[in-house]
Scaffold this active site. Structure first.
Site, PDB file in Angstrom:
ATOM      1  N   TRP A 101       4.818  21.824 -26.752  1.00  0.00           N
ATOM      2  CA  TRP A 101       3.563  20.603 -26.877  1.00  0.00           C
ATOM      3  C   TRP A 101       3.840  19.661 -25.889  1.00  0.00           C
ATOM      4  O   TRP A 101       3.018  19.077 -25.135  1.00  0.00           O
ATOM      5  CB  TRP A 101       3.117  20.429 -28.211  1.00  0.00           C
ATOM      6  CG  TRP A 101       2.354  21.683 -28.954  1.00  0.00           C
ATOM      7  CD1 TRP A 101       2.863  22.232 -29.923  1.00  0.00           C
ATOM      8  CD2 TRP A 101       1.336  22.240 -28.409  1.00  0.00           C
ATOM      9  NE1 TRP A 101       2.051  23.240 -30.151  1.00  0.00           N
ATOM     10  CE2 TRP A 101       1.101  23.454 -29.220  1.00  0.00           C
ATOM     11  CE3 TRP A 101       0.244  21.967 -27.333  1.00  0.00           C
ATOM     12  CZ2 TRP A 101      -0.287  24.234 -29.094  1.00  0.00           C
ATOM     13  CZ3 TRP A 101      -0.944  22.791 -27.107  1.00  0.00           C
ATOM     14  CH2 TRP A 101      -0.949  23.804 -28.020  1.00  0.00           C
ATOM     15  N   ASP A 167       1.919  12.195 -30.381  1.00  0.00           N
ATOM     16  CA  ASP A 167       1.215  13.423 -30.873  1.00  0.00           C
ATOM     17  C   ASP A 167       1.636  13.554 -32.387  1.00  0.00           C
ATOM     18  O   ASP A 167       2.835  14.161 -32.608  1.00  0.00           O
ATOM     19  CB  ASP A 167       1.471  14.410 -29.880  1.00  0.00           C
ATOM     20  CG  ASP A 167       0.579  15.665 -30.093  1.00  0.00           C
ATOM     21  OD1 ASP A 167      -0.065  15.754 -31.286  1.00  0.00           O
ATOM     22  OD2 ASP A 167       0.633  16.703 -29.398  1.00  0.00           O
ATOM     23  N   LYS A 191      -5.023  21.037 -38.856  1.00  0.00           N
ATOM     24  CA  LYS A 191      -3.703  21.255 -39.765  1.00  0.00           C
ATOM     25  C   LYS A 191      -3.809  20.604 -41.091  1.00  0.00           C
ATOM     26  O   LYS A 191      -3.787  21.206 -42.163  1.00  0.00           O
ATOM     27  CB  LYS A 191      -2.565  21.105 -38.719  1.00  0.00           C
ATOM     28  CG  LYS A 191      -2.529  21.730 -37.487  1.00  0.00           C
ATOM     29  CD  LYS A 191      -1.408  21.102 -36.416  1.00  0.00           C
ATOM     30  CE  LYS A 191      -2.010  21.543 -35.007  1.00  0.00           C
ATOM     31  NZ  LYS A 191      -1.554  23.074 -34.973  1.00  0.00           N
TER      32      LYS A 191
HETATM   33  C1  LIG Z   1       1.894  19.223 -31.628  1.00  0.00           C
HETATM   34  C2  LIG Z   1       0.692  19.671 -31.067  1.00  0.00           C
HETATM   35  N1  LIG Z   1       0.139  19.085 -30.046  1.00  0.00           N
HETATM   36  C3  LIG Z   1      -1.126  19.519 -29.504  1.00  0.00           C
HETATM   37  C4  LIG Z   1      -1.808  20.785 -29.755  1.00  0.00           C
HETATM   38  C5  LIG Z   1      -2.924  21.269 -29.342  1.00  0.00           C
HETATM   39  O1  LIG Z   1      -3.935  21.057 -30.433  1.00  0.00           O
HETATM   40  P1  LIG Z   1      -5.571  21.380 -29.957  1.00  0.00           P
HETATM   41  O2  LIG Z   1      -5.441  22.705 -29.974  1.00  0.00           O
HETATM   42  O3  LIG Z   1      -6.171  21.004 -30.966  1.00  0.00           O
HETATM   43  O4  LIG Z   1      -5.895  21.031 -28.590  1.00  0.00           O
HETATM   44  C6  LIG Z   1      -1.384  21.355 -31.104  1.00  0.00           C
HETATM   45  C7  LIG Z   1      -1.773  22.685 -31.574  1.00  0.00           C
HETATM   46  O5  LIG Z   1      -1.368  23.398 -32.236  1.00  0.00           O
HETATM   47  C8  LIG Z   1       0.133  20.869 -31.483  1.00  0.00           C
HETATM   48  O6  LIG Z   1       0.469  21.354 -32.634  1.00  0.00           O
END
Ligand SMILES: Cc1ncc(COP(=O)(O)O)c(C=O)c1O
Length: 354
Positions: A101, A167, A191
């Site tokens: 991520w 994040d 989540k």
């Molecule tokens: C740590 C992290 N950042 C970003 C995201 C991306 O999130 P979204 O699908 O809401 O764009 C996720 C999704 O699993 C994640 O676990």
């Protein structure tokens, strides 16, 4: 059929939250309308929005000089909104790279500004969080607090002289955090906060002045803040579900939820660490309490295990396709009975049952 859902997201929701949503679905507070049907300009919805914000402020002890925004576009849109709004002086963003991520955030920021990785755990196959002193002179430093795929988490807040952006998608409200040590905290809701569709952004208000003039309205933090997340139609139902989740946390006490998370993760790690068949390879101090990857080390055996668990009403334990093996996500709504059931199934498989 009752199952225990170990999905990394969208993920398990508390049963009392689902029941409350069901009971209010057709007629919200005697209005004769469903929450799904309420105008976002109605007093009923504005109350939902205000209550959601004040519960969040209370549970996370958010200081008054931070704004709370309820946006759309997932955490992924933040990978672009952050550099567009905040990287305006040097057009440069620093990152600590802790896995997949982080890399997505780096890639998206790279479409607009210069990106620079100042620390990385790549050499360790992302099984730990980088340590050691860091320095940043960029517009901000970005970190991924909990790494959903790799199963690692920061435990110490990096100390730098530039704004810190984190994040928190996969660990928000799983543990107390000192919001004042960050400048932006963001998280997708699907989540620990509720359902897919809403993204929480907590931003220190002095950063709102950084937004450049030439930027479309939806992409601007300053506009969302000025309109209290009502500049355009917000994700109304997802915000309502978050309100119910926050009420559920408050009812039990945040500390009770935190202690349960700690106990549950500790019992799964304890099993994995003594097992002769299954293991988790994350460095001990950096182990996530929310996402726990594990494997037998053999693809065939992992596959057999995944088939075995499905027969025992344990679902979504397959690891992310880029990592393989298994992953148990133990978000706030995972009951202790679910973790106990997983450990029992691990034991039975290890003892030879198929
Ligand atoms: C740590 C992290 N950042 C970003 C995201 C991306 O999130 P979204 O699908 O809401 O764009 C996720 C999704 O699993 C994640 O676990």
């Amino acid at each position: 059929m009752t199952v225990f859902n170990f999905s990394a997201g969208p993920a398990v929701l508390p049963v009392p939250v689902l029941l409350k949503a069901q009971s209010e679905l057709l007629n919200y507070k005697g209005s004769g309308q469903s929450v799904l049907e309420l105008s976002h300009r109605s007093t009923l919805f504005e109350n939902i929005l205000q209550e959601t914000e004040s519960l969040l402020r209370e549970l996370l002890q958010i200081p008054d000089n931070y704004r709370v925004l309820f946006l759309q576009g997932g955490a992924t849109l933040q990978f672009s909104m952050l550099p567009l709004n905040l990287a305006t002086a040097h057009q440069r963003v620093d990152f600590i790279d802790t896995g997949s991520w982080s890399q997505k955030a780096i890639q998206d920021a790279g479409a607009f500004v210069q990106t620079n990785v100042i620390a990385s755990s790549e050499a360790d196959h992302y099984r730990s969080i980088p340590t050691g002193p860091i320095r940043s002179d960029a517009d901000y430093l970005h970190i991924t607090w909990n790494n959903t795929l790799e199963g690692t988490t920061f435990t110490n807040v990096p100390q730098v002289d530039v704004p810190l952006v984190a994040d928190f998608s996969s660990s928000i409200l799983s543990e107390p955090i000192d919001v004042s040590q960050f400048d932006v905290i963001y998280a997708g809701a699907q989540k620990n906060l509720g359902s897919a569709g809403m993204t929480l952004v907590i931003i220190k208000d002095d950063l709102l002045q950084r937004t450049p003039d030439r930027l479309g309205s939806y992409l601007r933090y300053d506009i969302h803040a000025a309109h209290h997340s009502l500049y355009n139609t917000p994700p109304t139902y997802s915000i309502y579900l978050t309100k119910l989740v926050l009420e559920w946390i408050k009812e039990q006490g945040f500390d009770t939820v935190v202690q349960r998370n700690r106990r549950q993760a500790a019992s799964l790690y304890a099993y994995l660490d003594q097992s002769a068949m299954f293991s988790n390879s994350v460095a001990l101090p950096d182990r996530s309490r929310m996402n726990i990857p594990f494997s037998t080390g053999q693809t065939d055996l992992d596959q057999q295990f995944l088939q075995f668990v499905e027969r025992h009403q344990l679902v979504n334990l397959k690891g992310h396709r880029s990592v393989g093996g298994m992953r148990a996500s133990l978000y706030n709504a995972m009951p202790t009975a679910g973790v106990d059931a997983l450990i029992t199934v691990l034991q039975r498989f290890e003892q030879g049952e198929r």
